[in-house]
Design an enzyme around this catalytic site. Structure first.
Site, PDB file in Angstrom:
ATOM      1  N   LEU A  84       0.859  -1.182   0.000  1.00 36.98           N
ATOM      2  CA  LEU A  84       0.000   0.000   0.000  1.00 36.98           C
ATOM      3  C   LEU A  84       0.896   1.233   0.000  1.00 36.98           C
ATOM      4  O   LEU A  84       1.891   1.287   0.733  1.00 36.98           O
ATOM      5  CB  LEU A  84      -0.901   0.036   1.248  1.00 36.98           C
ATOM      6  CG  LEU A  84      -2.132  -0.874   1.264  1.00 36.98           C
ATOM      7  CD1 LEU A  84      -2.874  -0.714   2.585  1.00 36.98           C
ATOM      8  CD2 LEU A  84      -3.061  -0.575   0.108  1.00 36.98           C
ATOM      9  N   ASP A  85       0.549   2.225  -0.808  1.00 35.90           N
ATOM     10  CA  ASP A  85       1.310   3.470  -0.825  1.00 35.90           C
ATOM     11  C   ASP A  85       1.232   4.149   0.539  1.00 35.90           C
ATOM     12  O   ASP A  85       0.253   3.954   1.280  1.00 35.90           O
ATOM     13  CB  ASP A  85       0.758   4.415  -1.898  1.00 35.90           C
ATOM     14  CG  ASP A  85       1.022   3.906  -3.309  1.00 35.90           C
ATOM     15  OD1 ASP A  85       1.972   3.122  -3.476  1.00 35.90           O
ATOM     16  OD2 ASP A  85       0.278   4.297  -4.231  1.00 35.90           O
TER      17      ASP A  85
END
Length: 307
Positions: free
Chosen positions: A40-41
């Site tokens: 996930l960013d």
């Protein structure tokens, strides 16, 4: 020191990479064998299942499951990263005018299997280098389009009266889907630049946001010795794989890694099917597969121990 085993459902806060979360939990639990189930960013929040102990062997199966997101995109603004953390590359100073019917018509085009070109700011490798590393050097390379599946795409909110309208969505999609790119492509289909402004992952590996624990909760539960009660057992985490039972006389052979005749298990799986194997007492033995050519039941990942 306790060695945990199972799936820990973590609520990832903003500002942490997936690797940061793993490092944080390693510090809390004082154990090294921890793996995450999908990047996930940093600015993205939501469900990040972590595999603890031998559960790290299940990462590949958990990653296969669909993921659900809540996303918001802004029309009229484009950036180099496809979200609002990047540098603005285009802005329609006069703003954007769209209506609900136009948005709904465009969203219909993104149901099912679609083609996406991965963004330059992504962790994919090309010629041995991460795309985001090339992007930071100002290098843009050609990327191959890939197919992903949008199982569900629901409009959850619209703010059309502002200069740069916002569209909020719920997306259920296959692994490998870039929601940033989906937002950009939706804007393109509407004839305007677009960027993702907000993203939260609400389901991953069959785990919902409601089931997730914060860092503070994990710290407290580990301290009072009850964290294991909140872990998802390895076999329950891969509930999408069919459950098959082995006969009592062949359970020991299965744990020794021997290939079994299909008649030793019930129900008999299809050829090439990946299964969860249990003994007559309901003990999870591991992940097995029926071979395509011989039809035998062969071990893939054995979990239980011979007693």
């Amino acid at each position: 020191m306790m060695e945990y085993e199972g799936i820990l459902p973590v609520m990832k806060p903003a500002g942490f990479t997936s690797h940061d979360v793993v490092a944080k939990i390693r510090g809390i639990l004082k154990m090294k064998r921890i793996g995450h189930t999908g990047t996930l960013d940093p600015q993205v929040t939501g469900v990040l299942p972590l595999c603890l102990g031998r559960a790290t062997r299940m990462v590949e199966y958990l990653q296969e499951l669909p993921k659900e997101y809540e996303a918001t995109l802004v029309l009229g603004i484009a950036t180099d990263t496809e979200d609002l953390t990047g540098t603005v590359t285009e802005r329609l100073e006069e703003g954007v005018q769209v209506n609900r019917e136009q948005v709904l018509r465009v969203l219909e085009r993104f149901h099912g299997t679609i083609s996406q070109i991965p963004p330059m700011y992504s962790a994919l490798k090309q010629d041995g280098k991460r795309l985001y590393e090339l992007a930071r050097e100002g290098i843009t390379v050609e990327r191959k389009a890939r197919e992903v599946t949008i199982h569900e795409l629901e409009l959850t909110g619209l703010k059309l009266e502002q200069t740069y309208p916002e569209i909020s969505l719920r997306v259920l999609c296959s692994k490998g889907t870039y929601i940033r790119t989906l937002c950009v492509d939706i804007g393109q289909a509407l004839g305007v630049p677009a960027s993702m402004s907000v993203l939260k992952r609400t389901v991953s590996a069959g785990i919902s946001a409601e089931s997730c624990l914060t860092f503070e909760e994990i710290t407290r539960l580990a301290a009072d010795g009850t964290l294991q009660d909140y872990l998802i057992p390895v076999d329950k985490a891969v509930h999408h794989l069919s459950a098959v039972q082995v006969s009592d006389e062949k359970a020991k052979a299965a744990l020794q890694g021997q290939r079994l005749s299909p008649s030793a298990v019930h129900p008999v799986p299809e050829r090439q099917q990946i299964i969860r194997l249990y003994d007559s007492g309901g003990r999870f033995l591991g992940i097995y597969k029926r071979e395509a050519d011989s039809g035998a039941i062969a071990p893939v990942k054995v979990f239980a121990q011979n007693e």
